[in-house]
Design a protein around this motif. Structure first.
Motif, PDB file in Angstrom:
ATOM      1  N   UNK A 178     -14.870  -3.873   4.537  1.00 54.03           N
ATOM      2  CA  UNK A 178     -14.442  -3.594   5.913  1.00 54.03           C
ATOM      3  C   UNK A 178     -12.922  -3.703   6.034  1.00 54.03           C
ATOM      4  N   UNK A 179     -12.348  -4.759   5.442  1.00 51.65           N
ATOM      5  CA  UNK A 179     -10.904  -4.961   5.533  1.00 51.65           C
ATOM      6  C   UNK A 179     -10.111  -3.878   4.831  1.00 51.65           C
ATOM      7  N   UNK A 180     -10.573  -3.461   3.641  1.00 47.62           N
ATOM      8  CA  UNK A 180      -9.874  -2.414   2.904  1.00 47.62           C
ATOM      9  C   UNK A 180      -9.934  -1.088   3.651  1.00 47.62           C
ATOM     10  N   UNK A 181     -11.113  -0.764   4.191  1.00 48.85           N
ATOM     11  CA  UNK A 181     -11.261   0.493   4.935  1.00 48.85           C
ATOM     12  C   UNK A 181     -10.438   0.456   6.220  1.00 48.85           C
ATOM     13  N   UNK A 182     -10.557  -0.635   6.995  1.00 48.69           N
ATOM     14  CA  UNK A 182      -9.863  -0.715   8.280  1.00 48.69           C
ATOM     15  C   UNK A 182      -8.362  -0.757   8.137  1.00 48.69           C
ATOM     16  N   UNK A 183      -7.854  -1.708   7.350  1.00 46.75           N
ATOM     17  CA  UNK A 183      -6.406  -1.819   7.183  1.00 46.75           C
ATOM     18  C   UNK A 183      -5.830  -0.646   6.407  1.00 46.75           C
ATOM     19  N   UNK A 184      -6.584  -0.172   5.401  1.00 51.28           N
ATOM     20  CA  UNK A 184      -6.134   1.013   4.668  1.00 51.28           C
ATOM     21  C   UNK A 184      -6.044   2.228   5.571  1.00 51.28           C
ATOM     22  N   UNK A 185      -6.991   2.363   6.492  1.00 49.84           N
ATOM     23  CA  UNK A 185      -6.965   3.477   7.444  1.00 49.84           C
ATOM     24  C   UNK A 185      -5.715   3.413   8.320  1.00 49.84           C
ATOM     25  N   UNK A 186      -5.393   2.225   8.847  1.00 47.42           N
ATOM     26  CA  UNK A 186      -4.203   2.085   9.686  1.00 47.42           C
ATOM     27  C   UNK A 186      -2.932   2.439   8.919  1.00 47.42           C
ATOM     28  N   UNK A 187      -2.853   1.983   7.679  1.00 48.83           N
ATOM     29  CA  UNK A 187      -1.656   2.264   6.877  1.00 48.83           C
ATOM     30  C   UNK A 187      -1.562   3.754   6.555  1.00 48.83           C
ATOM     31  N   UNK A 188      -2.674   4.357   6.125  1.00 50.08           N
ATOM     32  CA  UNK A 188      -2.652   5.768   5.722  1.00 50.08           C
ATOM     33  C   UNK A 188      -2.329   6.677   6.903  1.00 50.08           C
ATOM     34  N   UNK A 189      -2.948   6.410   8.053  1.00 48.00           N
ATOM     35  CA  UNK A 189      -2.701   7.257   9.233  1.00 48.00           C
ATOM     36  C   UNK A 189      -1.240   7.188   9.658  1.00 48.00           C
ATOM     37  N   UNK A 190      -0.685   5.994   9.722  1.00 47.21           N
ATOM     38  CA  UNK A 190       0.701   5.854  10.173  1.00 47.21           C
ATOM     39  C   UNK A 190       1.705   6.354   9.143  1.00 47.21           C
ATOM     40  N   UNK A 191       1.425   6.120   7.860  1.00 45.09           N
ATOM     41  CA  UNK A 191       2.324   6.634   6.823  1.00 45.09           C
ATOM     42  C   UNK A 191       2.276   8.160   6.786  1.00 45.09           C
ATOM     43  N   UNK A 192       1.102   8.747   6.984  1.00 50.28           N
ATOM     44  CA  UNK A 192       0.989  10.212   7.043  1.00 50.28           C
ATOM     45  C   UNK A 192       1.802  10.775   8.204  1.00 50.28           C
ATOM     46  N   UNK A 193       1.748  10.085   9.342  1.00 49.02           N
ATOM     47  CA  UNK A 193       2.541  10.525  10.487  1.00 49.02           C
ATOM     48  C   UNK A 193       4.029  10.379  10.212  1.00 49.02           C
ATOM     49  N   UNK A 194       4.404   9.319   9.497  1.00 48.41           N
ATOM     50  CA  UNK A 194       5.810   9.129   9.134  1.00 48.41           C
ATOM     51  C   UNK A 194       6.291  10.252   8.224  1.00 48.41           C
ATOM     52  N   UNK A 195       5.449  10.660   7.277  1.00 46.49           N
ATOM     53  CA  UNK A 195       5.829  11.746   6.373  1.00 46.49           C
ATOM     54  C   UNK A 195       5.955  13.063   7.124  1.00 46.49           C
ATOM     55  N   UNK A 196       5.072  13.304   8.090  1.00 46.85           N
ATOM     56  CA  UNK A 196       5.096  14.561   8.835  1.00 46.85           C
ATOM     57  C   UNK A 196       6.233  14.616   9.841  1.00 46.85           C
ATOM     58  N   UNK A 197       6.414  13.542  10.613  1.00 41.33           N
ATOM     59  CA  UNK A 197       7.386  13.546  11.711  1.00 41.33           C
ATOM     60  C   UNK A 197       8.713  12.873  11.374  1.00 41.33           C
ATOM     61  N   UNK A 198       8.794  12.249  10.200  1.00 49.27           N
ATOM     62  CA  UNK A 198      10.010  11.564   9.751  1.00 49.27           C
ATOM     63  C   UNK A 198      10.374  10.354  10.613  1.00 49.27           C
ATOM     64  N   UNK A 199       9.443   9.901  11.460  1.00 48.54           N
ATOM     65  CA  UNK A 199       9.715   8.725  12.277  1.00 48.54           C
ATOM     66  C   UNK A 199       8.408   8.152  12.796  1.00 48.54           C
ATOM     67  N   UNK A 200       8.472   6.893  13.212  1.00 50.69           N
ATOM     68  CA  UNK A 200       7.341   6.202  13.814  1.00 50.69           C
ATOM     69  C   UNK A 200       7.809   5.502  15.078  1.00 50.69           C
ATOM     70  N   UNK A 201       6.939   5.489  16.092  1.00 53.35           N
ATOM     71  CA  UNK A 201       7.258   4.694  17.272  1.00 53.35           C
ATOM     72  C   UNK A 201       7.031   3.225  16.938  1.00 53.35           C
ATOM     73  N   UNK A 202       7.489   2.339  17.811  1.00 56.48           N
ATOM     74  CA  UNK A 202       7.504   0.904  17.498  1.00 56.48           C
ATOM     75  C   UNK A 202       6.116   0.348  17.204  1.00 56.48           C
ATOM     76  N   UNK A 203       5.108   0.724  17.996  1.00 50.09           N
ATOM     77  CA  UNK A 203       3.773   0.179  17.796  1.00 50.09           C
ATOM     78  C   UNK A 203       3.174   0.667  16.477  1.00 50.09           C
ATOM     79  N   UNK A 204       3.474   1.902  16.091  1.00 54.18           N
ATOM     80  CA  UNK A 204       2.967   2.417  14.811  1.00 54.18           C
ATOM     81  C   UNK A 204       3.632   1.712  13.636  1.00 54.18           C
ATOM     82  N   UNK A 205       4.927   1.435  13.753  1.00 52.02           N
ATOM     83  CA  UNK A 205       5.618   0.678  12.716  1.00 52.02           C
ATOM     84  C   UNK A 205       5.033  -0.726  12.593  1.00 52.02           C
ATOM     85  N   UNK A 206       4.755  -1.340  13.735  1.00 54.37           N
ATOM     86  CA  UNK A 206       4.169  -2.683  13.739  1.00 54.37           C
ATOM     87  C   UNK A 206       2.792  -2.684  13.092  1.00 54.37           C
ATOM     88  N   UNK A 207       1.949  -1.724  13.446  1.00 52.48           N
ATOM     89  CA  UNK A 207       0.601  -1.670  12.887  1.00 52.48           C
ATOM     90  C   UNK A 207       0.622  -1.355  11.389  1.00 52.48           C
TER      91      UNK A 207
END
Length: 342
Positions: free
Chosen positions: A58-87
């Motif tokens: 559960x932890x690997x899937x949940x935390x891995x999902x949060x990291x992958x989704x936000x890192x993918x957005x960082x790669x696409x948009x070249x930036x993250x909002x504060x809450x996404x960086x925190x998560x």
């Protein structure tokens, strides 16, 4: 070489004897590695292993999902909002914490000898305390973010923080990392300075002298009093959210607008997330403090219960974050849908 092979008996009995020699050699090496040393694995240890495996997945899937989704957005948009960086930071620290907790329990069950001798080395202890401290501080930053963004207080200081929290978040995360490194370094230093008089703790708690035990426990608890500060901040944020919800509910009842408006729903969703995480936070903090007293007998029932409680913290909060965010829910369902189709 050929003479050596010729010297072996070619009878079935000789072959039997050769197999027994190989079996004895393998068992000797297994004992040296600490695999299944002493008593065999009990039914309770098997059940705790199953629980920990479920929490690990559960932890690997949940935390891995949060990291992958936000890192993918960082790669696409070249930036993250504060809450996404925190998560993202929170997910990375929780991944490390989950892996380390699982590694500890697996080693304690299957490689008990190595666990007793090496698991609390200075480097391991530094990484362990760094992940604990950073996870606490990142979680506190999340509570502060919820509090400032949702609460409707009009105090000048509160409003000043409310409108600047997004710009302050990177500095808060950097400060959390610095404090975590200092905490981990102090803990590792104190552990290393007292480890010579405490090496036999895991074999038999009574072997350690009362004075060395007292010094070790007091030093560790003194260093980890730093973790009470983020705990206190998180409690303040939770109480403030409760007060804000009460004030908002009172105004809605007065104006007969009901509780179905977006502001009230935001308060309730945030409170549900914060309160649930608060329970996990408190239980993990208590289990960590008990674990750092080094008085729990090795491989006892309490030993494994503490590990299970600590493992529930990084896995449970990731699930709460995903369930409390509609965008993450949609992304997770989309991934599950693609997985089913394929």
């Amino acid at each position: 070489m050929e003479e050596g092979f010729r010297s072996w008996p070619r009878t079935p009995g000789g072959f039997h004897w050769l197999c027994l020699c190989h079996t004895a050699a393998v068992w000797t090496w297994a004992k040296r590695l600490g695999f299944l040393v002493g008593d065999m694995i009990s039914l309770g240890e098997i059940s705790h292993t199953i629980v920990l495996t479920v929490l690990f997945i559960i932890g690997i899937i949940g935390n891995g999902f949060l990291v992958v989704v936000n890192v993918s957005k960082l790669i696409q948009n070249k930036k993250l909002i504060s809450i996404e960086l925190l998560l993202t930071c929170l997910g990375i620290s929780r991944l490390g914490l989950q892996i380390l907790l699982t590694f500890q329990v697996v080693m304690s069950i299957f490689f008990a000898k190595i666990y007793r001798q090496n698991i609390y080395g200075s480097l391991f202890f530094f990484i362990w305390m760094f992940l604990n401290s950073s996870s606490f501080w990142f979680a506190t930053c999340l509570g502060i973010f919820y509090c400032l963004k949702i609460c409707g207080f009009t105090h000048p200081c509160f409003l000043w923080l409310k409108f600047r929290i997004s710009k302050l978040m990177p500095w808060m995360l950097l400060g959390s990392l610095v404090i975590s490194v200092i905490t981990a370094a102090l803990s590792a230093y104190m552990w290393n300075s007292s480890t010579e008089s405490y090496t036999d703790w895991s074999k038999n708690v009574s072997l350690a002298s009362h004075d060395s035990e007292k010094v070790t426990i007091s030093d560790m608890l003194l260093v980890n009093l730093i973790l009470i500060f983020p705990l206190g901040l998180f409690v303040m944020c939770t109480v403030t959210l409760f007060a804000s919800l009460y004030s908002h509910t009172h105004r809605m009842q007065t104006s007969s607008s009901g509780l179905g408006n977006p502001s009230a729903e935001a308060h309730i969703n945030a409170l549900r997330t914060v309160v649930t995480f608060f329970c996990l936070f408190i239980s993990y903090f208590a289990a960590l403090m008990v674990n750092l007293t080094f008085t729990v007998p090795f491989r006892s029932l309490l030993f494994f219960i503490l590990k299970d409680v600590m493992a529930a913290y990084p896995s449970g909060h990731s699930v709460i974050i995903i369930l409390g965010n509609s965008k993450y829910q949609q992304s997770f369902r989309r991934i599950l849908g693609l997985a089913k189709k394929s």
